[in-house]
Design an enzyme around this catalytic site. Structure first.
Site, PDB file in Angstrom:
ATOM      1  N   GLU A  24       0.651  -1.130   0.084  1.00 17.26           N
ATOM      2  CA  GLU A  24      -0.029  -0.008  -0.019  1.00 17.26           C
ATOM      3  C   GLU A  24       0.768   1.248  -0.033  1.00 17.26           C
ATOM      4  OE1 GLU A  24      -2.631  -0.381   3.391  1.00 17.26           O
ATOM      5  OE2 GLU A  24      -2.952  -2.506   2.884  1.00 17.26           O
ATOM      6  N   GLU A  55      -4.445  -6.692   2.765  1.00 15.20           N
ATOM      7  CA  GLU A  55      -3.121  -7.246   3.133  1.00 15.20           C
ATOM      8  C   GLU A  55      -3.075  -8.818   2.780  1.00 15.20           C
ATOM      9  OE1 GLU A  55      -3.757  -3.628   5.352  1.00 15.20           O
ATOM     10  OE2 GLU A  55      -4.841  -5.272   5.274  1.00 15.20           O
ATOM     11  N   GLN A  77       1.808  -2.166   5.724  1.00 14.67           N
ATOM     12  CA  GLN A  77       1.933  -0.855   6.115  1.00 14.67           C
ATOM     13  C   GLN A  77       2.280  -0.773   7.558  1.00 14.67           C
ATOM     14  OE1 GLN A  77      -1.311   2.413   5.599  1.00 14.67           O
ATOM     15  NE2 GLN A  77       0.364   2.713   3.814  1.00 14.67           N
ATOM     16  N   ALA A  79       2.434  -3.467  11.188  1.00 14.94           N
ATOM     17  CA  ALA A  79       2.258  -4.960  11.572  1.00 14.94           C
ATOM     18  C   ALA A  79       1.162  -5.276  12.165  1.00 14.94           C
ATOM     19  CB  ALA A  79       3.620  -5.500  12.337  1.00 14.94           C
ATOM     20  N   HIS A 124      -1.751   0.425  14.901  1.00 16.20           N
ATOM     21  CA  HIS A 124      -0.165   0.762  14.404  1.00 16.20           C
ATOM     22  C   HIS A 124       0.884   0.559  15.191  1.00 16.20           C
ATOM     23  CE1 HIS A 124      -3.570   3.182  12.285  1.00 16.20           C
ATOM     24  NE2 HIS A 124      -2.501   3.658  11.521  1.00 16.20           N
TER      25      HIS A 124
END
Length: 321
Positions: A24, A55, A77, A79, A124
């Site tokens: 991405e 993903e 982008q 984990a 994130h």
């Protein structure tokens, strides 16, 4: 570190026409952390291409590309978003060689930023290494220095089997050091002894390595004790030989990781030490880890992540035992 990773990807793409980059925003935007910035202009749309926000499709496409003879470097982008692709990683990517009885390999490197420290939103900042280490057929690598980022990523891309390359977000721009010129290869499955141990040792990886070093400095100032630090670097396969040899010299052990304590990879390190070096231990092994919570909101992130004070407290307890 971000420059070392970008330069390594570019070097491997220049060396081998089969290497492609997908994920991405990796092309036109150069990635959310600008790790792939400039690669699209240099290598073109046939080798650097953006994907939908999917993903599972990123990893699934990488499996197909590798079987067709390509060498994909796929970016997830963050984990924490990788749960959407875990069925592809575990069920396809990691076991294709086994399933095909060696007919097919998956030379895929899945890059993924992970961990807290920069005030990111939910999902994130997750530290998710443990379930991937529990995936047979998958290597799991975590650099903590720019030089290791270059050497380990080079080895990962050239490996015939899949590698999950976890990149600690706080170290992208905070980790600054000299990087060897030319080809630099760090063998997967080898830990790095950052500081020699005499009185105790801290095992860590990723962004926890500098925290461990700061704690070792503070203990040296307080007590004059020599605390070693070992950067595991590769979680799967684990460098058991180095772990055992350092424990035999140090006798006292602290294991530090950012992921939640329960079921974290630190428990595997502890179990390995108990099995292989039990009679060298002079105190119970201590673990310092994230709390058993989802990655917290930015305002309380520092409270949840292991810090120097918590590691120092664990070392003090071990030295006093």
């Amino acid at each position: 570190m971000v420059t070392a990773i970008r330069d390594t990807i570019a070097a491997e793409m220049a060396r081998d026409d089969r290497v492609v980059v997908l994920g991405e925003d990796v092309g036109r935007n150069g990635g959310v952390f600008r790790v792939t910035d400039g690669l699209l202009d240099r290598f073109g749309e046939a080798r650097v291409f953006d994907t939908p926000i999917a993903e599972a499709a990123i990893v699934g496409a990488s499996v197909g590309l590798s079987v067709a003879g390509m060498v994909p470097i796929a970016e997830i982008q963050f984990a924490g978003f990788g749960w959407q692709a875990y069925h592809q990683v575990n069920g396809q990517l990691a076991r294709l060689r086994y399933r095909s009885r060696g007919r097919f390999h998956c030379p895929v490197t899945v890059r993924a930023p992970y961990g807290g420290g920069v005030r990111t939103p939910e999902h994130h900042a997750d530290s998710v290494e443990a379930p991937y280490v529990h995936t047979p057929g998958l290597k799991v690598v975590v650099p903590s220095t720019p030089a290791d980022a270059k050497g380990l990523l080079t080895s990962a891309v050239r490996d015939a089997d899949p590698v999950l390359f976890l990149e600690p977000i706080p170290l992208y721009r905070h980790a600054r050091d000299d990087v060897p010129d030319g080809e630099h290869i760090v063998e997967l499955g080898r830990a790095r002894v950052v500081r020699e141990a005499a009185d105790a040792v801290v095992f860590a990886w990723g962004a926890m390595v500098p925290v461990a070093c700061d704690a070792a400095d503070e203990i040296a100032t307080r007590r004059g004790a020599q605390v070693g630090v070992v950067d595991l670097r590769t979680l799967a396969p684990l460098d058991i030989e180095t772990v055992v040899s350092v424990v035999e010299r140090a006798g006292r052990v602290v294991v530090v990781h950012e992921a939640p304590l329960t079921g974290g990879f630190g428990a595997e390190v502890v179990a390995t030490i108990q099995e292989e070096a039990f009679y060298s231990l002079e105190a119970p092994i201590r673990r310092v880890a994230g709390y058993d919570l989802p990655a917290p909101v930015p305002l309380v992130e520092d409270w949840c992540r292991p810090d120097t004070a918590r590691v120092v407290a664990a070392l003090e307890s071990s030295l006093d035992a």
